[in-house]
Motif scaffolding. Structure first.
Motif, PDB file in Angstrom:
ATOM      1  N   LEU A 149      41.739  30.610  39.497  1.00 23.06           N
ATOM      2  CA  LEU A 149      40.925  30.159  38.371  1.00 23.06           C
ATOM      3  C   LEU A 149      39.743  29.312  38.825  1.00 23.06           C
ATOM      4  O   LEU A 149      38.610  29.524  38.391  1.00 23.06           O
ATOM      5  CB  LEU A 149      41.806  29.374  37.386  1.00 23.06           C
ATOM      6  N   ALA A 150      40.001  28.340  39.702  1.00 27.20           N
ATOM      7  CA  ALA A 150      38.916  27.460  40.149  1.00 27.20           C
ATOM      8  C   ALA A 150      37.844  28.243  40.898  1.00 27.20           C
ATOM      9  O   ALA A 150      36.644  27.988  40.747  1.00 27.20           O
ATOM     10  CB  ALA A 150      39.471  26.341  41.026  1.00 27.20           C
ATOM     11  N   ASN A 151      38.251  29.215  41.703  1.00 22.93           N
ATOM     12  CA  ASN A 151      37.278  30.038  42.414  1.00 22.93           C
ATOM     13  C   ASN A 151      36.467  30.894  41.457  1.00 22.93           C
ATOM     14  O   ASN A 151      35.263  31.089  41.642  1.00 22.93           O
ATOM     15  CB  ASN A 151      37.989  30.929  43.432  1.00 22.93           C
ATOM     16  N   ALA A 152      37.125  31.436  40.427  1.00 29.07           N
ATOM     17  CA  ALA A 152      36.406  32.230  39.433  1.00 29.07           C
ATOM     18  C   ALA A 152      35.356  31.379  38.724  1.00 29.07           C
ATOM     19  O   ALA A 152      34.218  31.813  38.513  1.00 29.07           O
ATOM     20  CB  ALA A 152      37.387  32.824  38.429  1.00 29.07           C
ATOM     21  N   LEU A 153      35.731  30.166  38.364  1.00 27.81           N
ATOM     22  CA  LEU A 153      34.760  29.253  37.755  1.00 27.81           C
ATOM     23  C   LEU A 153      33.598  28.984  38.699  1.00 27.81           C
ATOM     24  O   LEU A 153      32.446  28.895  38.279  1.00 27.81           O
ATOM     25  CB  LEU A 153      35.445  27.935  37.379  1.00 27.81           C
ATOM     26  N   GLY A 154      33.918  28.874  40.001  1.00 27.76           N
ATOM     27  CA  GLY A 154      32.865  28.628  40.984  1.00 27.76           C
ATOM     28  C   GLY A 154      31.835  29.735  41.015  1.00 27.76           C
ATOM     29  O   GLY A 154      30.636  29.473  41.149  1.00 27.76           O
ATOM     30  N   THR A 155      32.274  30.988  40.885  1.00 25.99           N
ATOM     31  CA  THR A 155      31.314  32.094  40.864  1.00 25.99           C
ATOM     32  C   THR A 155      30.409  32.017  39.652  1.00 25.99           C
ATOM     33  O   THR A 155      29.332  32.607  39.638  1.00 25.99           O
ATOM     34  CB  THR A 155      32.034  33.454  40.876  1.00 25.99           C
ATOM     35  N   MET A 156      30.864  31.303  38.623  1.00 27.22           N
ATOM     36  CA  MET A 156      30.077  31.143  37.406  1.00 27.22           C
ATOM     37  C   MET A 156      29.272  29.848  37.408  1.00 27.22           C
ATOM     38  O   MET A 156      28.612  29.524  36.424  1.00 27.22           O
ATOM     39  CB  MET A 156      31.017  31.168  36.186  1.00 27.22           C
ATOM     40  N   GLN A 157      29.365  29.116  38.517  1.00 35.13           N
ATOM     41  CA  GLN A 157      28.707  27.815  38.652  1.00 35.13           C
ATOM     42  C   GLN A 157      29.173  26.850  37.564  1.00 35.13           C
ATOM     43  O   GLN A 157      28.403  26.096  36.982  1.00 35.13           O
ATOM     44  CB  GLN A 157      27.181  27.969  38.622  1.00 35.13           C
ATOM     45  N   ILE A 158      30.478  26.889  37.297  1.00 35.03           N
ATOM     46  CA  ILE A 158      31.101  26.002  36.328  1.00 35.03           C
ATOM     47  C   ILE A 158      32.118  25.140  37.053  1.00 35.03           C
ATOM     48  O   ILE A 158      32.962  25.659  37.796  1.00 35.03           O
ATOM     49  CB  ILE A 158      31.817  26.797  35.210  1.00 35.03           C
TER      50      ILE A 158
END
Length: 216
Positions: A149-158
């Motif tokens: 989840l945290a990595n996915a958010l990172g790809t979204m710059q969130i």
């Protein structure tokens, strides 16, 4: 995503079951449930969070280290059946669809219900309408491996809001990913740009090859 349904984005923290007989049905007990209720516009309506006292094992040290949940924290909490009925009351009578980050939470919940409440018809509501947002994200991004989840958010710059492995915080952040997934234009932009990202955001910002996008 079904219209006219409340969207229940949920996350569970759980503890292993060690009893060999019980493990034939379930391998974990839920010790915290967190959820966010969204409307058709993906606006937050309400939140739910409760700890659950495990019945078949103490909270193990590795679980405490991961989640911050201690035996003292859950000592006076309700049982699985009590808390799950609180959760059902919170959901109410409006039709709903459940969303999680991966399928693991669904299997943990249903297995524990089979173990502890096999004859309770109230649990029938959990046997339909589940959506794996991690799988949808993976498919839309053209990824061959699952992403946390945290990595996915990172790809979204969130930036992850709150503390990871807290059930409500994880549910809130999963709901944020859900909003992005529902935005076709933004997903197309991400699909073409996210290949330059590696790993989850650090304290200083998102790493984009040798460039760091600073946290404001």
């Amino acid at each position: 995503m079904p219209k006219g349904h409340n969207k229940i984005v949920l996350d569970l923290e759980f503890n292993p079951i060690r009893d060999p007989a019980a493990r034939q049905t379930a391998r974990h007990e839920i010790i915290e449930i967190g959820a966010v209720m969204l409307n058709d516009s993906l606006e937050q309506i309400s939140t739910f969070r409760e700890y659950i006292k495990p019945e078949l094992n103490v909270v193990e040290e590795k679980i405490t280290q991961l989640t911050g949940i201690t035996n003292e924290k859950v000592a006076d909490c309700g049982s699985f059946n009590e808390v799950m009925h609180h959760f059902m009351e919170w959901i109410g009578d409006t039709p709903c669809t459940f969303y999680t980050w991966s399928d693991s939470d669904r299997y943990v919940m249903l297995d524990e219900a089979d173990l502890k409440c096999p004859d309770d018809p109230d649990y029938d509501m959990f046997y339909v309408h589940w959506v794996d947002l991690q799988m949808i994200y993976q498919r839309k991004m053209g990824l061959h491996k699952s992403m946390g989840l945290a990595n996915a958010l990172g790809t979204m710059q969130i930036y992850f809001a709150g503390t990871e492995h807290g059930a409500l915080a994880d549910a809130i952040n999963t709901a944020e990913v859900m909003r992005v997934i529902s935005d076709k234009k933004r997903m197309e932009e991400l699909k073409h740009s996210s290949v330059t990202f590696n790993g989850k955001p650090s304290e200083s910002g998102f790493h984009m090859n040798n460039i760091i996008i600073k946290k404001k």
